[in-house]
Design a protein around this motif. Structure first.
Motif, PDB file in Angstrom:
ATOM      1  N   ILE A 310     -14.028  20.235  -3.965  1.00  0.00           N
ATOM      2  CA  ILE A 310     -13.132  20.231  -5.117  1.00  0.00           C
ATOM      3  C   ILE A 310     -12.599  21.634  -5.383  1.00  0.00           C
ATOM      4  CG2 ILE A 310     -12.985  19.698  -7.589  1.00  0.00           C
ATOM      5  CD1 ILE A 310     -15.167  17.637  -7.190  1.00  0.00           C
ATOM      6  N   TRP A 312     -12.317  24.256  -7.305  1.00  0.00           N
ATOM      7  CA  TRP A 312     -12.833  25.040  -8.430  1.00  0.00           C
ATOM      8  C   TRP A 312     -12.555  26.523  -8.208  1.00  0.00           C
ATOM      9  CZ3 TRP A 312     -13.914  21.563 -11.863  1.00  0.00           C
ATOM     10  CH2 TRP A 312     -14.608  20.389 -11.539  1.00  0.00           C
ATOM     11  N   ARG A 317     -17.382  27.255  -9.753  1.00  0.00           N
ATOM     12  CA  ARG A 317     -18.319  26.788  -8.732  1.00  0.00           C
ATOM     13  C   ARG A 317     -19.724  27.351  -8.978  1.00  0.00           C
ATOM     14  NH1 ARG A 317     -16.897  24.292  -4.385  1.00  0.00           N
ATOM     15  NH2 ARG A 317     -14.743  25.012  -4.654  1.00  0.00           N
ATOM     16  N   LEU A 320     -21.358  25.435 -11.785  1.00  0.00           N
ATOM     17  CA  LEU A 320     -21.817  24.114 -11.347  1.00  0.00           C
ATOM     18  C   LEU A 320     -23.106  24.230 -10.534  1.00  0.00           C
ATOM     19  CD1 LEU A 320     -18.385  22.606 -10.274  1.00  0.00           C
ATOM     20  CD2 LEU A 320     -19.797  21.782 -12.164  1.00  0.00           C
ATOM     21  N   SER A 326     -25.282  19.128 -11.861  1.00  0.00           N
ATOM     22  CA  SER A 326     -23.865  19.201 -11.510  1.00  0.00           C
ATOM     23  C   SER A 326     -23.608  19.886 -10.175  1.00  0.00           C
ATOM     24  CB  SER A 326     -23.098  19.940 -12.610  1.00  0.00           C
ATOM     25  OG  SER A 326     -23.586  21.264 -12.751  1.00  0.00           O
ATOM     26  N   ARG A 328     -23.927  18.987  -7.180  1.00  0.00           N
ATOM     27  CA  ARG A 328     -23.289  18.175  -6.138  1.00  0.00           C
ATOM     28  C   ARG A 328     -21.767  18.269  -6.203  1.00  0.00           C
ATOM     29  NH1 ARG A 328     -22.881  11.862  -7.669  1.00  0.00           N
ATOM     30  NH2 ARG A 328     -22.911  11.972  -9.944  1.00  0.00           N
ATOM     31  N   PHE A 329     -21.215  18.566  -7.382  1.00  0.00           N
ATOM     32  CA  PHE A 329     -19.771  18.645  -7.505  1.00  0.00           C
ATOM     33  C   PHE A 329     -19.206  19.945  -6.930  1.00  0.00           C
ATOM     34  CE2 PHE A 329     -21.085  15.993 -11.235  1.00  0.00           C
ATOM     35  CZ  PHE A 329     -20.683  14.791 -10.680  1.00  0.00           C
ATOM     36  N   MET A 333     -17.756  16.603  -1.114  1.00  0.00           N
ATOM     37  CA  MET A 333     -17.639  15.314  -1.789  1.00  0.00           C
ATOM     38  C   MET A 333     -17.046  14.275  -0.834  1.00  0.00           C
ATOM     39  SD  MET A 333     -18.730  15.605  -4.973  1.00  0.00           S
ATOM     40  CE  MET A 333     -17.887  14.328  -5.924  1.00  0.00           C
ATOM     41  N   TYR A 356     -17.642   7.892  -6.466  1.00  0.00           N
ATOM     42  CA  TYR A 356     -18.567   8.733  -5.709  1.00  0.00           C
ATOM     43  C   TYR A 356     -20.028   8.495  -6.072  1.00  0.00           C
ATOM     44  CZ  TYR A 356     -17.870  11.747  -9.880  1.00  0.00           C
ATOM     45  OH  TYR A 356     -17.763  12.245 -11.149  1.00  0.00           O
ATOM     46  N   ARG A 372     -17.609  15.156 -17.777  1.00  0.00           N
ATOM     47  CA  ARG A 372     -17.051  16.011 -16.730  1.00  0.00           C
ATOM     48  C   ARG A 372     -16.097  15.265 -15.814  1.00  0.00           C
ATOM     49  NH1 ARG A 372     -22.921  17.588 -14.513  1.00  0.00           N
ATOM     50  NH2 ARG A 372     -22.877  15.308 -14.471  1.00  0.00           N
ATOM     51  N   ILE A 376     -13.103  16.448 -12.973  1.00  0.00           N
ATOM     52  CA  ILE A 376     -13.533  16.306 -11.575  1.00  0.00           C
ATOM     53  C   ILE A 376     -12.529  15.476 -10.782  1.00  0.00           C
ATOM     54  CG2 ILE A 376     -15.262  15.199 -10.099  1.00  0.00           C
ATOM     55  CD1 ILE A 376     -17.364  16.057 -12.200  1.00  0.00           C
TER      56      ILE A 376
END
Length: 480
Positions: A310, A312, A317, A320, A326, A328-329, A333, A356, A372, A376
């Motif tokens: 993603i 970010w 990042r 997260l 969080s 994993r985000f 992904m 997901y 979130r 996301i």
């Protein structure tokens, strides 16, 4: 409120209290017996009642639900449909459902808002051999739909999805592998996209209008609705259902029962001593106005099939990664994030989804949404549609964030047929494809209840398949 006279032809005396909800005649049933009690008034339960009442006019049917019809999982539908699946069984199943939806569209002057702009599967890889081979294996028989490959900038022979009309849309599948052609037909896509697969017998439909039409038809044919929670089921010569209502617990008798309880299907089955191999996986979606015009109104339902990281900032990042919940985000992904315009050609809303999640959760009537998720899914979708970046950190205030359960089996195929107890049947485990499969699921459930001839693929949806050592290819739930 009126009290009707007793009907002496029934096995025992009863009375009805008749009330009305949105024009639907809802009878508070006091000690009455029916031929079939359908537990669950979502789209699957209503479709089952619809096809059962049409095929057997004398059948006395009652729909039972703790809430309003179409108000739980059916209200969270993505309202998409497709005939593209990696297995012939699911292709036959969904093609039949699409045919039935088209019949209803004709019958109702397209009250159900059926469109056919297709599904668009986009990738940054130019290699289409795997997808082409899969399509050829499933659809490539003589007389099957055409699989067309367009490799030049003019994409000769390709029919773009300019109009939503389902009657004039082509069938089959189109590959576009020339980047100039892709940008010409789909200008919102990232310039990194090197191939798209356009599935043509696919599009969107109003699940609420489909269900409302069926509900009205059921009402006209004498199908009853009872709001209440099934607390217990006793079996003997027939089934006695203890239903808790706002006025107290009542008894509903039925010769046969159909479990169409969605996320609560396992609980209903347990009341007759049956265990179903189902899991409820929470998934979410967002919809919001698109004043910037980031998404063209004629864009098909579009799916980014590539995994991604993603978009970010470094600071985001790191934040997260500092939280185990969080982290994993901030990692790789899965693909299958999807986007479509919402509200028709003259609307300005956009809908985004990304299935997901893979964990199961207890069934409930109100899902705890992850705050979130909107940012996301927006960041993920902007990788395919860069113009969406204008909304980073400032999604419109009118945004709607909602979600529901994908109630699924381990192979992601439905459970339709006998449930494992005498005269008990089920239509459940439709994962995220309940709307697109509702018609054929209801028709198949009605055939089981009536003892009618079954299609050749009906045996694949039975409970006993989990007792066999037959590996199956998982369904593509992320594409829904």
């Amino acid at each position: 409120m009126a009290i009707s006279d007793p009907e002496s032809h029934l096995p025992f005396r009863h009375f009805r209290i008749r009330i009305y909800f949105n024009g639907y005649n809802m009878d508070l049933v006091m000690s009455q017996k029916f031929d079939v009690a359908i537990i669950g008034a979502g789209l699957l339960g209503i479709a089952s009642a619809f096809y059962l009442a049409r095929s057997t006019p004398s059948c006395r049917i009652i729909l039972i639900d703790a809430g309003d019809p179409l108000a739980l999982t059916s209200a969270q539908s993505g309202n998409n449909y497709r005939n593209w699946w990696p297995q012939p069984t699911m292709v036959g199943f969904m093609n039949r459902s699409i045919t039935l939806m088209e019949r209803i569209a004709k019958e109702t002057d397209n009250r159900i808002a059926l469109t056919r702009r297709g599904y668009l599967l986009a990738s940054r890889s130019a290699d289409i051999s795997a997808q082409h081979g899969q399509l050829t294996a499933v659809f490539g028989a003589a007389g099957g739909p055409a699989i067309r490959v367009h490799t030049t900038p003019d994409s000769a022979g390709y029919q773009p999805p300019v109009f939503p009309d389902w009657k004039s849309a082509p069938d089959g599948f189109d590959f576009l592998t020339d980047q100039q052609a892709i940008r010409q037909h789909f200008p919102s896509l990232s310039h990194e996209v090197r191939s798209v697969l356009h599935v043509r017998r696919a599009g969107d439909v109003s699940g609420q209008q489909l269900g409302q039409f069926m509900l009205e038809d059921c009402r006209a044919r004498g199908v009853r609705f009872q709001r209440g929670t099934v607390q217990g089921i006793d079996s003997g010569r027939h089934y006695d259902l203890a239903v808790e209502t706002a006025e107290g617990t009542i008894k509903v008798g039925a010769e046969r029962i159909l479990n169409a309880a969605g996320p609560f299907a396992s609980h209903i089955a347990s009341l007759v001593g049956v265990s179903l191999p189902l899991a409820n996986v929470p998934q979410q979606k967002v919809a919001f106005p698109d004043p910037a015009g980031a998404i063209p109104r004629d864009l098909p339902f579009t799916i980014d099939i590539d995994p991604q990281h993603i978009d970010w900032t470094d600071e985001e990042r790191d934040l997260l990664l500092s939280d185990p919940d969080s982290a994993r985000f901030a990692s790789r992904m899965p693909g299958a994030i999807h986007c479509r315009p919402e509200g028709g050609d003259h609307g300005n809303w956009v809908k985004l989804g990304w299935a997901y999640n893979s964990y199961a959760a207890p069934a409930c009537r109100s899902l705890n949404l992850d705050p979130r998720f909107p940012e996301i899914v927006l960041r993920g979708a902007a990788r395919l549609h860069p113009a969406l970046k204008v909304y980073y950190g400032k999604l419109p205030r009118q945004m709607v964030h909602y979600g529901g359960f994908y109630t699924k089996t381990s192979d992601n195929w439905p459970l339709i047929g006998p449930m494992g107890a005498p005269d008990a049947f089920m239509v459940c485990g439709l994962s995220g494809h309940g709307t697109m499969a509702a018609c054929t699921s209801g028709e198949l459930a009605a055939s089981w209840l009536n003892g009618c001839p079954l299609p050749e693929w009906a045996g694949h949806f039975l409970l006993d398949r989990f007792e066999k050592a037959e590996p199956r290819v998982l369904g593509e739930e992320g594409l829904l």
